[in-house]
Design an enzyme around this catalytic site. Structure first.
Site, short mmCIF file in Angstrom:
data_model
loop_
_atom_site.label_atom_id
_atom_site.label_comp_id
_atom_site.label_asym_id
_atom_site.label_seq_id
_atom_site.Cartn_x
_atom_site.Cartn_y
_atom_site.Cartn_z
N GLU A 293 0.82 -1.21 0.00
CA GLU A 293 0.00 0.00 0.00
C GLU A 293 0.86 1.27 0.00
O GLU A 293 0.40 2.34 0.41
CB GLU A 293 -0.97 0.03 1.21
CG GLU A 293 -1.61 -1.30 1.58
CD GLU A 293 -2.49 -1.89 0.49
OE1 GLU A 293 -2.70 -1.22 -0.52
OE2 GLU A 293 -2.96 -3.03 0.67
N ASP B 187 -1.95 -0.59 -9.80
CA ASP B 187 -2.21 -2.01 -9.60
C ASP B 187 -2.19 -2.70 -10.95
O ASP B 187 -2.90 -2.28 -11.88
CB ASP B 187 -3.58 -2.23 -8.94
CG ASP B 187 -3.52 -2.03 -7.43
OD1 ASP B 187 -2.45 -2.28 -6.84
OD2 ASP B 187 -4.54 -1.62 -6.85
#
Length: 534
Positions: A192, A355
């Site tokens: 993250e 991502d």
């Protein structure tokens, strides 16, 4: 010879939690892996191999989580993926028959049937089911650089009270990476993008040269970086930190402005698994009758905020990827022109992390967009060189010393997504399990036999419980019960193994063997990582 004015570094983060369930084939979560292979990893391999074949000089960075590496190398999951494609190919045959008289959808049925058949041929025969080997080959050819993330995508700032737990996440990541890619990683993707001051010391222990943070991690660094986001900074431990560029990120991620929301692109949420007669799709959905995505999607977005959806037209979508790639290059070129005025003494670098699963899974045409970016850059000469962060460090080894600000790329930029009302209960149990693991590792450094196997499995269960995915799912309210069950399950396994190792309960080999078989992640696990004695 083209003169480059600046650099762009794409970083695609590929990660899935460990979703392997040997007891049953109908766990929906294993489909996360299967869909990512079909829609994302295989198309990306095709793009990168095309660049190598055609001499396109673009370089990309991919991160691959150790849990994903383990699953891609797992024979059981490889076999199940092949069966999954068998099923989809059969559905493709039925769809060709069903849509034969429907001009709007018949060609799409043929397209999907061909795509699933091709995926199976490539997966089984071209790569021999070994996707890691395929990616490794591209890295050896210099097309991509692959880096890992923490072992189970553990959220490292929330482990700061137990440095041994942070070290174990990084050590297992480095070990798994070396096992599959036969070299040491140059960089790491922090789960993250979450950073706290001092974390760089743990990274430096393993020879890691760089990591990535969100924009404010760099912009609020101390002292303030001279080049803002457009050059890395050197942390006190000597590890470089690169910051995410906000402008390029917005062009892809923004719901309002982002390319993936264009009306000509494929609509993800319309799927025959939900649209068609139940009895027709029953053999291709969950055995208990739960409707789910099959991958046969016949509509385009049309209007984002309307339920009215027009048929998908692949040629329109393909043309739009070309336009969007050109727009992306134009904007990066203009961005670099401006940066050249304010940074006269070195080339700026624009960091574009996303991502990986966005490209192909959520944004069906995403791999085609990336391909167009790489190819058009050679035609229009925008003065951009596509590099990896380690390429930049090789060219500019002298960078400004500074300490990043605590940060993540989650909502509001810090840790609230992974620590808030829905998931805070989890951490007291994670901390207790880690405390026990660290204690046993220090007390019993020379354990052998069944005791050693039990301690190694306890370490695996702790790592699996620490996955940031579970807290994220609890917050985002998607498959919450699965996330809770997985957390509790692994924590209970930790407690059971602890009790057996410490003599609170009899040490039963059949129980240890069962857990080793069910959760075989990281087969090279050594529990002594938690005491620094490896």
């Amino acid at each position: 010879m083209e003169i480059h004015k600046g650099m762009v570094a794409f970083v695609l983060h590929a990660h899935l939690p460990f979703v392997r369930h040997p007891d049953r084939e109908d766990y929906l979560e294993e489909r996360w892996l299967f869909e990512a292979i079909t829609e994302c990893y295989l198309p990306l391999l095709k793009v990168f191999e095309g660049w190598h074949r055609d001499g396109i000089p673009a370089r990309f960075t991919m991160t691959m989580s150790p849990t994903l590496m383990t699953m891609l190398a797992d024979p059981l999951l490889q076999e199940r993926y092949s069966k999954h494609l068998d099923n989809l190919t059969l559905l493709g045959e039925l769809e060709i028959d069903r849509t034969e008289e429907d001009r709007a959808y018949a060609h799409l049925a043929h397209l999907y049937r061909h795509r699933f058949y091709e995926a199976q041929q490539v997966f089984e025969h071209r790569y021999g089911c070994d996707l890691i080997g395929a990616f490794r080959g591209l890295m050896q050819k210099g097309v991509i650089e692959i880096i890992p993330c923490p072992a189970t995508h553990g959220y490292l700032p929330l482990m700061r009270l137990q440095q041994e737990a942070q070290v174990a996440q990084i050590a297992v990541a480095v070990d798994t990476y070396e096992h599959y890619f036969h070299q040491k990683p140059k960089g790491i993707w922090l789960s993250e993008c979450a950073y706290h001051e001092g974390l760089e010391n743990r990274l430096a222990q393993f020879g890691i040269q760089y990591f990535l943070t969100d924009a404010h991690g760099i912009l609020y660094a101390t002292p303030r970086p001279r080049y803002g986001l457009y050059a890395p900074i050197q942390t006190p431990a000597g590890v470089a930190a690169f910051g995410r560029d906000l402008e390029s990120s917005r062009q892809v991620w923004s719901r309002e402005e982002g390319y993936p929301g264009d009306g000509d692109y494929r609509e993800y949420y319309r799927d025959i698994g939900f649209d068609l007669d139940f009895e027709y799709v029953r053999p291709f959905i969950h055995p208990e009758g739960l409707r789910l995505h099959t991958g046969f999607k016949y509509h385009r977005i049309t209007e984002r905020d309307s339920d009215h959806k027009e048929p998908y037209v692949p040629t329109w979508a393909e043309a739009k990827t070309s336009l969007h790639a050109g727009d992306f290059l134009f904007n990066r070129s203009k961005q670099i022109e401006y940066l050249n005025q304010v940074i006269p003494d070195r080339e700026p670098i624009i960091i574009c992390p996303y991502d990986a699963e966005l490209f192909g899974h959520w944004w069906y045409e995403g791999p085609l967009f990336l391909d167009q970016v790489g190819r058009q850059a050679q035609q229009v000469s925008p003065g951009i060189e596509f590099v990896t962060p380690s390429d930049y460090l090789k060219k500019y080894p002298r960078i400004q010393p500074s300490t990043p600000c605590e940060s993540s790329w989650g909502a509001d930029g810090y840790h609230e997504v992974w620590l808030e009302d829905s998931n805070h209960w989890l951490y007291r149990h994670l901390h207790k399990a880690a405390e026990r693991m660290i204690g046993l590792s220090k007390e019993r450094p020379h354990t052998e036999g069944l005791q050693r196997r039990a301690l190694n499995q306890m370490a695996r269960e702790l790592l699996l419980a620490q996955s940031s995915d579970w807290a994220f799912i609890m917050k985002t309210n998607t498959t919450v019960q699965y996330a809770i069950n997985r957390s509790v399950y692994h924590l209970n396994n930790c407690s059971l193994l602890y009790d057996m190792v410490t003599g609170e309960k009899p040490l039963r080999e059949e129980l240890v063997s069962e857990l080793e078989e069910v959760n075989p992640v990281f087969p090279r696990m050594d529990y002594r990582l938690y005491s620094g004695q490896v």
